[in-house]
Structures are given as structure tokens and as C-alpha cells.
Design a protein around this motif. Structure first.
Motif, mmCIF file in Angstrom:
data_model
loop_
_atom_site.group_PDB
_atom_site.id
_atom_site.type_symbol
_atom_site.label_atom_id
_atom_site.label_comp_id
_atom_site.label_asym_id
_atom_site.label_seq_id
_atom_site.Cartn_x
_atom_site.Cartn_y
_atom_site.Cartn_z
ATOM 1 N N ARG A 1 0.773 -1.007 0.061
ATOM 2 C CA ARG A 1 0.071 0.027 0.144
ATOM 3 C C ARG A 1 0.959 1.233 -0.142
ATOM 4 N N GLU A 2 1.741 1.160 0.792
ATOM 5 C CA GLU A 2 2.942 2.469 0.784
ATOM 6 C C GLU A 2 3.465 2.569 -0.592
ATOM 7 N N ARG B 1 4.185 15.449 -3.300
ATOM 8 C CA ARG B 1 4.519 14.075 -3.427
ATOM 9 C C ARG B 1 5.691 13.586 -2.816
ATOM 10 N N MET C 1 1.690 6.315 -7.087
ATOM 11 C CA MET C 1 0.542 7.164 -7.498
ATOM 12 C C MET C 1 0.596 8.626 -7.151
ATOM 13 N N ASP C 2 1.756 9.133 -6.691
ATOM 14 C CA ASP C 2 1.962 10.425 -6.227
ATOM 15 C C ASP C 2 1.150 10.868 -5.160
ATOM 16 N N ARG C 3 0.709 10.149 -4.119
ATOM 17 C CA ARG C 3 -0.139 10.467 -3.170
ATOM 18 C C ARG C 3 0.569 11.853 -2.210
ATOM 19 N N GLU C 4 -0.361 12.685 -2.069
ATOM 20 C CA GLU C 4 0.264 13.798 -1.229
ATOM 21 C C GLU C 4 0.629 13.581 0.197
ATOM 22 N N ASP D 1 0.935 4.094 -2.891
ATOM 23 C CA ASP D 1 0.841 5.280 -2.624
ATOM 24 C C ASP D 1 1.927 6.375 -3.323
#
Length: 298
Positions: free
Chosen positions: A201-202, A239, A208-211, A205
């Protein structure tokens, strides 16, 4: 030595320490399993085998991620760490499946344990070695924020948990409950699956360029407002690329100042942000305050 050089050195040391520790534990646990024939010890051995595979992948990924940007990778190679995290998740999930199948087989076909004292001694040694490695890895994580090292530390924390469960299973076998050995192995397998999910999951993230975390986003805004001349902040986008934070924002400035003054204010904001994120890749756009602005982001 610059902060970037210090972080690079820490990351390399962490990967070398991880591979060396996992290799040492494999030798010790293999000997213990051959002597005891305990499936819980096999569970711990499999976990360490996966640790070596994942740590080698980590070593290569960290080496690649530290390479500077080039004409084909203008944003650098930081996402190699996330790819390493996905590879680790696959390694760990596969080991959990193998372990669960072996534990079920041992439940159906029980076998006696022998020389349990040797297994207990090896597990105590493994826990001590893993604990020392984790202390060092968490120091590196605090300094660099590396996704790859965080994933590595997570599965070594899992290893510590499996060693503890294995130790308890062996002690219970000494006390007359050898049938609990495969049950503990099944429990370890479930925990390993859960750890693999967290790592994956990390990594996703990051890819996917998670904030970045909201408290860090709020701190970015607060730091920007500490610079004289800043009237507003909008369009904040963030990101991570490996251990590097990427920060993009718009500054609202007095519309009557010169371009030179606006540029100087932006430079001061960038310097302030670099005090909190030394390796950050920061892009700042200046806007005149009071006009209709691009409100994408916050």
C-alpha cells in the motif's frame, strides 16, 4: 558533508547492514531447524530467507534511486524505492503462503520435536540481532524518510514478531504442548500477509503520487507565511520521490512590486522550506494578490 551526501551514506549503510544481518540469521536458523524439526523455526527461517531477497532488492533499488537526474529521468530515480517495496511485498506474501501450507501439513501429520534448547538459543540470538538492526534502520528513516528503508524495517519488525512467536512455541513445547507449534506458524503466516499488504500500500501511494501527510502540508503553508511579503499561498501540490519531497506552490504577492522583488521573496520562501526539507525539490510560482487565481490544489 552535505545533507544529501549524509543521507546517501546512511541509506547505503542501512542496506548493507540489512543484508548482512539477514544472511547471519539464515545460517543460525537453518541449523536450528535441522536440529529441532520445528515448523515454527522453519517459519522464522523462511521469513529470513525472504528478508535476504528483499534486502538485496532494496540494496539495488536504493543504489539506483540515489543516482542523479539525467536526460531520460528529469525527476530523478526516486521511484525505484517504491518498486523495491512492491517486490518486497511479493517476496513476503509468497513466504507467508508457503508457511501456511507447511503449517497445515504439520497439523494433519504431526511430528515430534527434538533438541528444543538449541532452537530457543538461536531465537534469542535472532531477536537480539534483529533488534539492533531495527534501531539503526529507524535512525536512518528519521533522517531520510526513505520508503525503501521503511519497508525493510517493517518486515524486520515482522521478523522480530515471528521470532518471538517461535520462541513462545518452543517454550510451550518444552512444557508439554508441542501441538501448538504449527498453530503458531499459522498465526505468523497471517501476520506476514498483513505486513506485505502494508508495504504494498505504501509503495502504491508513492507510485501514484499521493500527497504527503496533512500536517506537513500545513507546515509548508505556515513556513511560507513567515516570509515578509507573502500575502497568500494556494495551489499547493506535494508528493514523494523516494526519500525526496516534491513541493509545488503558488505565492500571492503585492501586484505592484518588481519581478526582481518577487523573485527574491520566492527565494526566501524556498530557503525557509529547505530548512525543514533539505533535499526537497521545490517549485514556486508567483501570482499577483487580489486577482482571480488558479485554485487547483489547496
Amino acid at each position: 558533508m552535505t545533507p544529501h551526501q549524509q543521507n546517501s551514506r546512511l541509506l547505503r549503510l542501512a542496506t548493507y547492514a540489512s543484508v548482512a544481518t539477514a544472511t547471519l540469521l539464515i545460517v543460525a536458523k537453518l541449523a536450528a531447524w535441522l536440529v529441532t524439526d520445528a515448523v515454527s523455526v522453519l517459519a522464522s527461517l523462511i521469513d529470513s530467507l525472504m528478508d535476504v531477497g528483499a534486502s538485496v532488492v532494496n540494496l539495488l533499488a536504493v543504489h539506483w534511486s540515489l543516482q542523479p537526474a539525467d536526460k531520460d529521468h528529469r525527476f530523478g530515480h526516486g521511484k525505484a524505492e517504491a518498486l523495491a517495496g512492491l517486490a518486497q511485498a511479493a517476496f513476503i506474501g509468497g513466504s507467508a503462503l508457503f508457511l501456511a501450507l507447511h503449517a497445515v501439513d504439520r497439523l494433519v501429520n504431526p511430528a515430534p520435536l527434538s533438541d528444543i534448547g538449541v532452537g530457543i538459543g538461536v531465537m534469542l540470538f535472532a531477536m537480539a540481532a534483529t533488534g539492533v538492526l531495527l534501531v539503526f534502520q529507524h535512525r536512518v528513516i528519521r533522517a531520510t524518510g526513505s520508503t525503501a528503508i521503511r519497508a525493510d524495517a517493517l518486515h524486520y519488525a515482522t521478523d522480530l514478531a515471528t521470532n518471538s512467536a517461535t520462541l513462545l512455541a518452543l517454550i510451550l513445547a518444552v512444557l508439554g504442548w508441542p501441538g501448538l507449534d504449527p498453530l503458531f506458524a499459522l498465526g505468523i503466516a497471517v501476520y506476514i500477509f498483513y505486513s506485505a499488504f502494508q508495504i504494498a500500500r505504501e509503495a502504491v501511494d508513492l507510485l501514484m503520487d499521493r500527497e504527503i501527510e496533512e500536517q506537513h502540508r500545513q507546515r509548508i503553508k505556515a513556513l511560507a507565511f513567515t516570509v515578509a511579503g507573502v500575502r497568500g499561498v494556494h495551489g499547493l501540490r506535494t508528493r514523494r520521490s523516494g526519500h525526496i519531497a516534491v513541493i509545488q506552490l503558488h505565492l500571492e504577492l503585492d501586484p505592484d512590486i518588481s519581478l526582481l522583488e518577487a523573485h527574491a521573496i520566492s527565494d526566501r520562501v524556498e530557503d525557509v522550506l529547505h530548512t525543514a526539507w533539505p533535499d526537497a525539490d521545490i517549485t514556486i510560482h508567483q501570482d499577483p494578490a487580489g486577482l482571480e487565481l488558479d485554485q487547483r490544489g489547496d
